[in-house]
Design a protein around this motif. Structure first.
Motif, short mmCIF file in Angstrom:
data_model
loop_
_atom_site.label_atom_id
_atom_site.label_comp_id
_atom_site.label_asym_id
_atom_site.label_seq_id
_atom_site.Cartn_x
_atom_site.Cartn_y
_atom_site.Cartn_z
N UNK A 1 -6.48 -6.19 -1.85
CA UNK A 1 -5.16 -5.58 -1.97
C UNK A 1 -4.20 -6.59 -2.60
N UNK A 2 -3.20 -6.06 -3.26
CA UNK A 2 -2.08 -6.85 -3.75
C UNK A 2 -0.83 -6.40 -2.99
N UNK A 3 -0.13 -7.37 -2.39
CA UNK A 3 1.09 -7.04 -1.68
C UNK A 3 2.26 -7.81 -2.29
N UNK A 4 3.05 -7.11 -3.04
CA UNK A 4 4.26 -7.71 -3.63
C UNK A 4 5.34 -7.75 -2.57
N UNK A 5 6.15 -8.77 -2.61
CA UNK A 5 7.19 -8.99 -1.61
C UNK A 5 8.03 -7.74 -1.40
N UNK A 6 8.13 -7.32 -0.14
CA UNK A 6 8.96 -6.15 0.18
C UNK A 6 8.25 -4.82 0.04
N UNK A 7 6.96 -4.85 -0.30
CA UNK A 7 6.21 -3.61 -0.47
C UNK A 7 4.98 -3.60 0.43
N UNK A 8 4.40 -2.40 0.57
CA UNK A 8 3.14 -2.30 1.29
C UNK A 8 1.98 -2.72 0.41
N UNK A 9 0.86 -3.07 1.00
CA UNK A 9 -0.30 -3.47 0.20
C UNK A 9 -0.79 -2.33 -0.69
N UNK A 10 -1.23 -2.69 -1.88
CA UNK A 10 -1.78 -1.74 -2.84
C UNK A 10 -3.24 -2.10 -3.09
N UNK A 11 -4.13 -1.11 -2.96
CA UNK A 11 -5.55 -1.36 -3.17
C UNK A 11 -5.83 -1.68 -4.63
N UNK A 12 -6.52 -2.80 -4.86
CA UNK A 12 -6.94 -3.16 -6.21
C UNK A 12 -8.38 -2.71 -6.46
N UNK A 13 -9.26 -3.01 -5.52
CA UNK A 13 -10.66 -2.69 -5.72
C UNK A 13 -11.35 -2.58 -4.38
N UNK A 14 -12.34 -1.69 -4.31
CA UNK A 14 -13.13 -1.47 -3.11
C UNK A 14 -14.61 -1.57 -3.47
N UNK A 15 -15.34 -2.39 -2.70
CA UNK A 15 -16.78 -2.55 -2.88
C UNK A 15 -17.52 -1.91 -1.71
N UNK A 16 -18.65 -1.31 -1.99
CA UNK A 16 -19.59 -0.88 -0.97
C UNK A 16 -20.86 -1.68 -1.25
N UNK A 17 -21.18 -2.59 -0.33
CA UNK A 17 -22.22 -3.59 -0.59
C UNK A 17 -21.84 -4.35 -1.87
N UNK A 18 -22.65 -4.35 -2.91
CA UNK A 18 -22.23 -5.07 -4.11
C UNK A 18 -21.85 -4.14 -5.25
N UNK A 19 -21.64 -2.85 -4.93
CA UNK A 19 -21.22 -1.90 -5.95
C UNK A 19 -19.75 -1.54 -5.81
N UNK A 20 -19.11 -1.23 -6.93
CA UNK A 20 -17.70 -0.87 -6.95
C UNK A 20 -17.53 0.62 -6.62
N UNK A 21 -16.70 0.91 -5.62
CA UNK A 21 -16.42 2.29 -5.24
C UNK A 21 -15.16 2.80 -5.93
N UNK A 22 -14.15 1.94 -6.00
CA UNK A 22 -12.86 2.33 -6.57
C UNK A 22 -12.19 1.11 -7.17
N UNK A 23 -11.93 1.13 -8.44
CA UNK A 23 -11.16 0.06 -9.09
C UNK A 23 -10.09 0.67 -9.99
N UNK A 24 -9.65 1.86 -9.63
CA UNK A 24 -8.72 2.60 -10.48
C UNK A 24 -7.37 1.90 -10.65
N UNK A 25 -6.99 1.06 -9.70
CA UNK A 25 -5.69 0.40 -9.81
C UNK A 25 -5.82 -1.09 -10.15
N UNK A 26 -6.99 -1.49 -10.58
CA UNK A 26 -7.19 -2.88 -10.98
C UNK A 26 -6.83 -3.03 -12.46
N UNK A 27 -5.88 -3.92 -12.79
CA UNK A 27 -5.54 -4.14 -14.21
C UNK A 27 -6.69 -4.88 -14.90
N UNK A 28 -7.57 -4.13 -15.48
CA UNK A 28 -8.85 -4.70 -15.93
C UNK A 28 -8.72 -5.62 -17.14
#
Lengths: 113, 116
Positions: free
Chosen positions: B35-62
């Motif tokens: 997660x990325x948490x900018x000051x004053x904000x709630x955490x934002x999911x960047x990437x989610x792994x299940x074992x060694x595979x990526x489940x969600x990286x839709x908000x990762x600035x690739x």
């Protein structure tokens, strides 16, 4: 889509008085709901969680929350605030099948002596 | 049981430099989150792994962020090149697939990144 709204960005209470932090959620499915606390320069600590069992959930440090489906709310309460409760509080929704957390914007609790 | 470990705790870099963060989840936890948490904000999911595979990286600035989880255990998150707006706390969390516990995420202490 899921979302969480924390209705107050800042709450101030006097030590020994009740605490109420408000949270409303939106979810198409049966949600799990969480409250986390974050003290300055610390990680997130789970206070309590609702996962479709009892609607009144008791957590650590005297906090509790009630799941009200009709009002889509999950407000956090504590009967008597302590100075150590001063922190940022986050309401979180997680929906079935995704395991994803959607965080609210947080409520900063200030406790006055 | 040991919690989620992260290092370093603090990092200061100049813009356009690169930086890497490391996370070691709770033993046996299959799912790992950054997660990325900018000051004053709630955490934002960047990437989610299940074992060694990526489940969600839709908000990762690739274009500048990358993450990997080799062998399905620990993970690294890299930023190259860093921008001023990347200043934030980077949180790592993990969760198990246990049917009674699978929705709860356990968070590490975070890495506070300052980009100057």
């Amino acid at each position: 889509a899921q979302s969480v709204t924390q209705l107050d960005s800042h709450v101030s209470v006097s030590e020994g008085t009740p605490v109420l932090l408000r949270c409303n959620y939106s979810s198409s499915y049966s949600p799990s709901l969480f409250w986390y606390v974050q003290h300055p320069n610390k990680g997130l600590q789970l206070l309590l969680k609702y996962t479709s069992a009892a609607t009144l959930v008791k957590g650590i440090n005297g906090f509790e929350a009630e799941f009200k489906k009709s009002e889509t709310s999950f407000h956090l309460t504590k009967p008597s605030a302590h100075m150590s409760d001063a922190a940022e509080y986050f309401c979180v929704v997680s929906t079935s099948g995704t395991y994803k957390y959607i965080f609210g914007t947080g409520t900063r609790l200030k406790v006055l002596a | 049981e040991a919690g989620v470990a992260q290092s370093p705790r603090y990092k200061i870099i100049e813009k356009r430099q690169s930086v890497a963060f490391w996370c070691n989840p709770i033993s046996g936890h299959a799912t790992l989150y950054w997660y990325q948490q900018i000051l004053g904000q709630g955490p934002k999911l960047l990437i989610q792994f299940q074992n060694n595979g990526v489940v969600d990286d839709s908000q990762l600035p690739k274009d500048r962020f990358s993450a990997e989880r080799l062998k399905g255990v620990d993970s690294t998150l890299k930023i190259q090149p860093a921008k001023l707006e990347d200043s934030a706390v980077y949180l790592c969390a993990s969760s198990s697939m246990d049917r009674w516990d699978f929705r709860e995420q356990y968070f590490g202490p975070g890495t506070r990144l300052t980009v100057t």
